[in-house]
Design a protein around this motif. Sequence first.
Motif, PDB file in Angstrom:
ATOM      1  N   PHE A   5      -6.988 -53.140  72.599  1.00 44.73           N
ATOM      2  CA  PHE A   5      -5.890 -52.545  71.831  1.00 44.73           C
ATOM      3  C   PHE A   5      -4.794 -52.040  72.758  1.00 44.73           C
ATOM      4  O   PHE A   5      -3.605 -52.254  72.498  1.00 44.73           O
ATOM      5  CB  PHE A   5      -6.410 -51.419  70.943  1.00 44.73           C
ATOM      6  CG  PHE A   5      -5.323 -50.702  70.211  1.00 44.73           C
ATOM      7  CD1 PHE A   5      -4.699 -51.299  69.134  1.00 44.73           C
ATOM      8  CD2 PHE A   5      -4.911 -49.439  70.618  1.00 44.73           C
ATOM      9  CE1 PHE A   5      -3.674 -50.641  68.455  1.00 44.73           C
ATOM     10  CE2 PHE A   5      -3.896 -48.781  69.947  1.00 44.73           C
ATOM     11  CZ  PHE A   5      -3.278 -49.390  68.860  1.00 44.73           C
ATOM     12  N   LEU A   6      -5.182 -51.390  73.851  1.00 49.48           N
ATOM     13  CA  LEU A   6      -4.183 -50.873  74.790  1.00 49.48           C
ATOM     14  C   LEU A   6      -3.412 -52.007  75.453  1.00 49.48           C
ATOM     15  O   LEU A   6      -2.202 -51.901  75.673  1.00 49.48           O
ATOM     16  CB  LEU A   6      -4.848 -49.980  75.834  1.00 49.48           C
ATOM     17  CG  LEU A   6      -5.370 -48.644  75.307  1.00 49.48           C
ATOM     18  CD1 LEU A   6      -6.100 -47.884  76.411  1.00 49.48           C
ATOM     19  CD2 LEU A   6      -4.243 -47.813  74.738  1.00 49.48           C
ATOM     20  N   PHE A   7      -4.106 -53.098  75.780  1.00 49.70           N
ATOM     21  CA  PHE A   7      -3.425 -54.245  76.378  1.00 49.70           C
ATOM     22  C   PHE A   7      -2.410 -54.830  75.407  1.00 49.70           C
ATOM     23  O   PHE A   7      -1.276 -55.163  75.784  1.00 49.70           O
ATOM     24  CB  PHE A   7      -4.446 -55.310  76.790  1.00 49.70           C
ATOM     25  CG  PHE A   7      -3.806 -56.542  77.321  1.00 49.70           C
ATOM     26  CD1 PHE A   7      -3.298 -56.568  78.604  1.00 49.70           C
ATOM     27  CD2 PHE A   7      -3.695 -57.676  76.540  1.00 49.70           C
ATOM     28  CE1 PHE A   7      -2.690 -57.704  79.106  1.00 49.70           C
ATOM     29  CE2 PHE A   7      -3.088 -58.820  77.022  1.00 49.70           C
ATOM     30  CZ  PHE A   7      -2.584 -58.829  78.315  1.00 49.70           C
ATOM     31  N   LEU A   8      -2.786 -54.968  74.137  1.00 49.96           N
ATOM     32  CA  LEU A   8      -1.855 -55.497  73.138  1.00 49.96           C
ATOM     33  C   LEU A   8      -0.678 -54.549  72.927  1.00 49.96           C
ATOM     34  O   LEU A   8       0.465 -54.991  72.777  1.00 49.96           O
ATOM     35  CB  LEU A   8      -2.589 -55.755  71.827  1.00 49.96           C
ATOM     36  CG  LEU A   8      -3.618 -56.874  71.867  1.00 49.96           C
ATOM     37  CD1 LEU A   8      -4.359 -56.944  70.549  1.00 49.96           C
ATOM     38  CD2 LEU A   8      -2.988 -58.193  72.222  1.00 49.96           C
ATOM     39  N   LEU A   9      -0.958 -53.263  72.937  1.00 47.62           N
ATOM     40  CA  LEU A   9       0.118 -52.277  72.811  1.00 47.62           C
ATOM     41  C   LEU A   9       1.067 -52.365  73.995  1.00 47.62           C
ATOM     42  O   LEU A   9       2.288 -52.302  73.836  1.00 47.62           O
ATOM     43  CB  LEU A   9      -0.477 -50.873  72.697  1.00 47.62           C
ATOM     44  CG  LEU A   9       0.496 -49.744  72.439  1.00 47.62           C
ATOM     45  CD1 LEU A   9       1.177 -49.935  71.094  1.00 47.62           C
ATOM     46  CD2 LEU A   9      -0.217 -48.413  72.487  1.00 47.62           C
ATOM     47  N   MET A  10       0.516 -52.559  75.200  1.00 49.07           N
ATOM     48  CA  MET A  10       1.346 -52.716  76.390  1.00 49.07           C
ATOM     49  C   MET A  10       2.203 -53.975  76.283  1.00 49.07           C
ATOM     50  O   MET A  10       3.378 -53.973  76.654  1.00 49.07           O
ATOM     51  CB  MET A  10       0.478 -52.790  77.641  1.00 49.07           C
ATOM     52  CG  MET A  10       1.273 -52.941  78.917  1.00 49.07           C
ATOM     53  SD  MET A  10       0.267 -53.307  80.349  1.00 49.07           S
ATOM     54  CE  MET A  10      -0.240 -54.970  80.005  1.00 49.07           C
ATOM     55  N   ALA A  11       1.622 -55.064  75.765  1.00 53.68           N
ATOM     56  CA  ALA A  11       2.390 -56.301  75.618  1.00 53.68           C
ATOM     57  C   ALA A  11       3.563 -56.100  74.671  1.00 53.68           C
ATOM     58  O   ALA A  11       4.656 -56.612  74.904  1.00 53.68           O
ATOM     59  CB  ALA A  11       1.479 -57.421  75.120  1.00 53.68           C
ATOM     60  N   LYS A  13       5.065 -53.140  73.984  1.00 55.39           N
ATOM     61  CA  LYS A  13       6.023 -52.165  74.524  1.00 55.39           C
ATOM     62  C   LYS A  13       6.728 -52.691  75.783  1.00 55.39           C
ATOM     63  O   LYS A  13       7.953 -52.670  75.867  1.00 55.39           O
ATOM     64  CB  LYS A  13       5.306 -50.851  74.871  1.00 55.39           C
ATOM     65  CG  LYS A  13       4.743 -50.132  73.684  1.00 55.39           C
ATOM     66  CD  LYS A  13       5.828 -49.466  72.887  1.00 55.39           C
ATOM     67  CE  LYS A  13       5.199 -48.646  71.782  1.00 55.39           C
ATOM     68  NZ  LYS A  13       6.175 -48.054  70.917  1.00 55.39           N
ATOM     69  N   VAL A  14       5.950 -53.143  76.776  1.00 48.99           N
ATOM     70  CA  VAL A  14       6.531 -53.488  78.074  1.00 48.99           C
ATOM     71  C   VAL A  14       7.220 -54.845  78.032  1.00 48.99           C
ATOM     72  O   VAL A  14       8.364 -54.993  78.474  1.00 48.99           O
ATOM     73  CB  VAL A  14       5.448 -53.467  79.176  1.00 48.99           C
ATOM     74  CG1 VAL A  14       5.999 -53.948  80.505  1.00 48.99           C
ATOM     75  CG2 VAL A  14       4.881 -52.057  79.317  1.00 48.99           C
ATOM     76  N   TYR A  15       6.526 -55.849  77.517  1.00 52.09           N
ATOM     77  CA  TYR A  15       7.064 -57.211  77.529  1.00 52.09           C
ATOM     78  C   TYR A  15       7.855 -57.540  76.272  1.00 52.09           C
ATOM     79  O   TYR A  15       8.381 -58.634  76.146  1.00 52.09           O
ATOM     80  CB  TYR A  15       5.938 -58.222  77.729  1.00 52.09           C
ATOM     81  CG  TYR A  15       5.210 -58.013  79.034  1.00 52.09           C
ATOM     82  CD1 TYR A  15       5.850 -58.214  80.244  1.00 52.09           C
ATOM     83  CD2 TYR A  15       3.884 -57.593  79.049  1.00 52.09           C
ATOM     84  CE1 TYR A  15       5.205 -58.013  81.443  1.00 52.09           C
ATOM     85  CE2 TYR A  15       3.223 -57.387  80.236  1.00 52.09           C
ATOM     86  CZ  TYR A  15       3.893 -57.604  81.431  1.00 52.09           C
ATOM     87  OH  TYR A  15       3.228 -57.396  82.611  1.00 52.09           O
ATOM     88  N   GLN A  16       7.911 -56.613  75.352  1.00 52.04           N
ATOM     89  CA  GLN A  16       8.675 -56.734  74.115  1.00 52.04           C
ATOM     90  C   GLN A  16       8.324 -58.015  73.358  1.00 52.04           C
ATOM     91  O   GLN A  16       9.182 -58.778  72.934  1.00 52.04           O
ATOM     92  CB  GLN A  16      10.170 -56.652  74.400  1.00 52.04           C
ATOM     93  CG  GLN A  16      10.543 -55.312  74.991  1.00 52.04           C
ATOM     94  CD  GLN A  16      12.014 -55.178  75.294  1.00 52.04           C
ATOM     95  OE1 GLN A  16      12.779 -56.113  75.090  1.00 52.04           O
ATOM     96  NE2 GLN A  16      12.402 -54.024  75.794  1.00 52.04           N
TER      97      GLN A  16
END
Length: 55
Positions: A5-11, A13-16
Motif C-alpha cells: 500500500f505504501l509503495f502504491l501511495l508513493m507511486a 504521490k511521487v511519480y504522479q
Amino acid sequence: MVACFLFLLMAVKVYQVPINDMLDNLLTMLLGLLLIIGAAAGMARLILALRQRNK
C-alpha cells in the motif's frame, strides 16, 4: 500488505501516476488471473472426466 500500500501511495504521490491507470492495471491483472484459474479448472475437470471414463 502495508508495504505494498505504501509503495502504491508513493507511486501516486511521487511519480504522479493517475489512480485510474492503476485501477485499470489492477482490473486487467484480475481478469487475466480469472482466465488462468478458469483454464486450469477446465483442464482439471477434463482430466478427471477422462480418468473416470477409463475405469
